[in-house]
Design an enzyme around this catalytic site. Structure first.
Site, PDB file in Angstrom:
ATOM      1  N   LYS A 177       0.871  -1.183   0.000  1.00 19.34           N
ATOM      2  CA  LYS A 177       0.000   0.000   0.000  1.00 19.34           C
ATOM      3  C   LYS A 177       0.906   1.230   0.000  1.00 19.34           C
ATOM      4  CE  LYS A 177      -1.890   2.927   1.837  1.00 19.34           C
ATOM      5  NZ  LYS A 177      -1.732   4.340   1.439  1.00 19.34           N
ATOM      6  N   GLU A 196       9.483   1.303  10.937  1.00 22.17           N
ATOM      7  CA  GLU A 196      10.601   2.240  10.815  1.00 22.17           C
ATOM      8  C   GLU A 196       9.968   3.624  10.835  1.00 22.17           C
ATOM      9  OE1 GLU A 196      12.768   4.817   9.555  1.00 22.17           O
ATOM     10  OE2 GLU A 196      13.195   3.792   7.655  1.00 22.17           O
ATOM     11  N   CYS A 202      14.266  10.431   7.171  1.00 24.58           N
ATOM     12  CA  CYS A 202      14.091  10.084   8.579  1.00 24.58           C
ATOM     13  C   CYS A 202      15.423   9.999   9.311  1.00 24.58           C
ATOM     14  CB  CYS A 202      13.320   8.783   8.698  1.00 24.58           C
ATOM     15  SG  CYS A 202      14.038   7.457   7.732  1.00 24.58           S
ATOM     16  N   GLU A 240      10.064  16.033  14.678  1.00 18.77           N
ATOM     17  CA  GLU A 240      10.692  15.818  13.379  1.00 18.77           C
ATOM     18  C   GLU A 240      10.192  16.902  12.413  1.00 18.77           C
ATOM     19  OE1 GLU A 240       9.753  12.042  11.420  1.00 18.77           O
ATOM     20  OE2 GLU A 240      11.828  11.972  10.759  1.00 18.77           O
TER      21      GLU A 240
END
Ligand code: ADP
Length: 493
Positions: free
Chosen positions: A186, A262, A296, A395
């Site tokens: 997906k 992750e 990331c 983040e």
């Protein structure tokens, strides 16, 4: 930009049970090219019903075909796939630049390397020892000879984000397939084509049987959510935000699904007082701007020794000020736009929150005047950043570095670890042994020393704390998609 060096739309269709198809209502959603804000094309808008059909196909393929047991055939199929991807590499590259807006100059790691990784997993899975002799063990009923059998987990749902979509589609699904699982992929809403193209190439150019590999694209989060909750799915592998990771973990709980997550990062770069700043900081600036900071693992928090603070800031400012930003199709540009206006506004909002909490703007902070069209953001350098402030804790996913001074090595490590995240980190020092000692005190899954990357197909990669569960890459990364079964039996002569 619509010529052969520019925008290119990908396949609109999903792959379900071996058939390239549209959702039954015919609904589609737009895909925007972030560098010109125009609709580049569309993708079929899959539904929960489409997802349920894909899961049923993957379940049937796992339960009723030899896929999980025929390693030679899997190897054959993945090599076929690698060759087909290689043949369509330039098309895939253009589609990637179109949907992500990443500069064509930096697509090597996003197109060429992942194709090599398909070959890597084919060979790794072929050479893997699926039955290991565990020796003879005493038991009250006599000696037991034990063998450990590594078997595919089953149906794997793979959910991927938009920042490096082609790479992550490969990284999440190829080890899973080669380990003998069947897969439902997906892809993210903003980048459906890196997924649909993979589905098309599997369908058109490989012997991968119907149902073994499925791709469902949709503009709705509920379609991904349906995959995570489906009892027929044995495992979810996911890359994306920590918030979505938590939702996936919760959705997986009722059926005790294996999850590999992750998630986000807020990695620190500890620059020790003996570091060669002219070597480490220009590289740090580059890492922040390439991919527009949408990475990331980006070490986005720079910790500078107070004794070298001003010197370090000057070097960072110089490197970021001259960074080649602009049209991703122009060779040489290394920073393109953010993926969407929403993402750019999120980045600008965090920069503002940093300034509101007392940070000093050294460079950037807004939208570049010479690039009014496209979701471009200026490389931004914030100094005097409070390690507890929002901009140092959340983040950003933008071309932003925050800089905080420290006095002692212990304090630097404390600041580095002062985060809910634990994905990666970096240490710079003239003394590699000293840097390695510091690296061992960082609570992260990975650390780079003096710019020598921890990241690669042969080395485990993943996060501690709220940066995730499990590891990709390396032997660990392959074993994530396998279950061990220990079999005890009477010793034979
Ligand atoms: P971002 O917030 O940066 O867009 P996300 O972590 O939300 O990233 O998205 C990553 C992937 O997770 C996308 O493919 C998205 O469709 C999917 N996703 C979003 N919400 C859910 C959910 N509740 N369950 C499963 N998948 C989801």
């Amino acid at each position: 930009m619509q010529d052969e060096t520019g925008v290119l739309a990908g396949d609109e269709r999903m792959l379900i049970d071996g058939e390239l198809q549209y959702t039954s209502s015919g609904a589609k959603f737009d895909v925007i090219h972030p560098a010109n804000e125009e609709v580049a094309g569309q993708a079929t808008d899959g539904t929960v019903a489409d997802m349920e059909r894909a899961v049923a196909a993957a379940r049937r393929a796992f339960d009723t075909t030899d896929w999980s047991r025929d390693v030679e055939f899997r190897h054959h199929c993945l090599i076929q796939l690698a060759e087909a991807l290689e043949a369509e590499k330039e098309r895939l590259r253009r589609i990637l630049v179109t949907e992500v807006g990443c500069p064509v100059t930096v697509t090597g790691s996003q197109i060429d390397e992942p194709i090599n990784e398909v070959r890597h997993w084919a060979e790794h899975g072929k050479a893997f020892q699926y039955i290991v002799d565990n020796g003879v063990h005493d038991t009250p009923l006599g000696p037991a000879h034990r063998k450990i059998v590594y078997e595919a987990t089953g149906v794997v749902g793979a959910i991927t984000p938009w920042n490096v979509p082609f790479y992550l589609n490969i990284a999440e699904t190829m080890p899973a397939l080669m380990a003998g699982n069947t897969v439902v992929l997906k892809p993210a809403q903003l980048t459906p084509w890196s997924g649909t193209e993979l589905g098309r190439i599997v369908a058109e150019h490989t012997d991968i049987p119907p149902g073994v590999f499925n791709v469902v694209v949709s503009n709705a989060n509920e379609v991904g959510a349906a995959l995570t909750a489906d009892p027929r799915v044995d495992m979810i592998t996911f890359t994306g935000s920590t918030a979505t990771g938590r939702a996936i973990l919760a959705a997986a709980a009722p059926t005790v699904k294996k999850t590999m997550l992750e998630l986000g990062g807020k990695s620190a770069h500890i620059v020790l007082d003996d570091a060669d700043l002219n070597a480490s900081l220009p590289l740090a600036a580059m890492m922040a701007c390439v991919m527009s900071g949408q990475s990331c693992i980006l070490p986005s928090r720079i910790l500078l020794p107070r004794s070298r603070y001003d010197e370090g800031l000057e070097i960072l400012k110089g490197a970021m000020a001259n960074f080649p930003m602009g049209d991703p199709w122009t060779p040489g540009n290394m920073q393109g736009p953010q993926i969407s206006e929403a993402q750019r506004q999120k980045v600008l909002g965090l920069i503002k929150s940093g300034l509101d909490s007392g940070a000093r703007l050294v460079l950037g902070g807004g939208i570049p005047e010479n690039l009014p069209v496209g979701y471009y953001t200026q490389p931004t350098l914030l100094a005097d950043v409070d390690p507890n402030s929002q901009v140092a804790q959340e983040e950003i996913f933008g071309p932003v570095l925050t800089v905080t001074p420290y006095d002692t090595e212990d304090e630097a490590i404390e600041i580095a670890n002062n985060t809910i995240y634990g994905l990666s980190g970096e240490v710079s020092s003239a003394d590699v042994d000293r840097a390695f000692r510091v690296a061992q005190r960082m609570r992260t899954g990975n650390v780079t020393i003096n710019g020598r990357s921890h990241f690669g197909i042969n080395s485990p990669f993943g996060g501690t704390k709220q940066s995730g569960l499990g590891r990709r890459n390396g032997e660990e990364g392959f074993k994530e998609y396998l279950e061990s079964k220990t079999v005890g039996m009477p010793p034979q002569e």
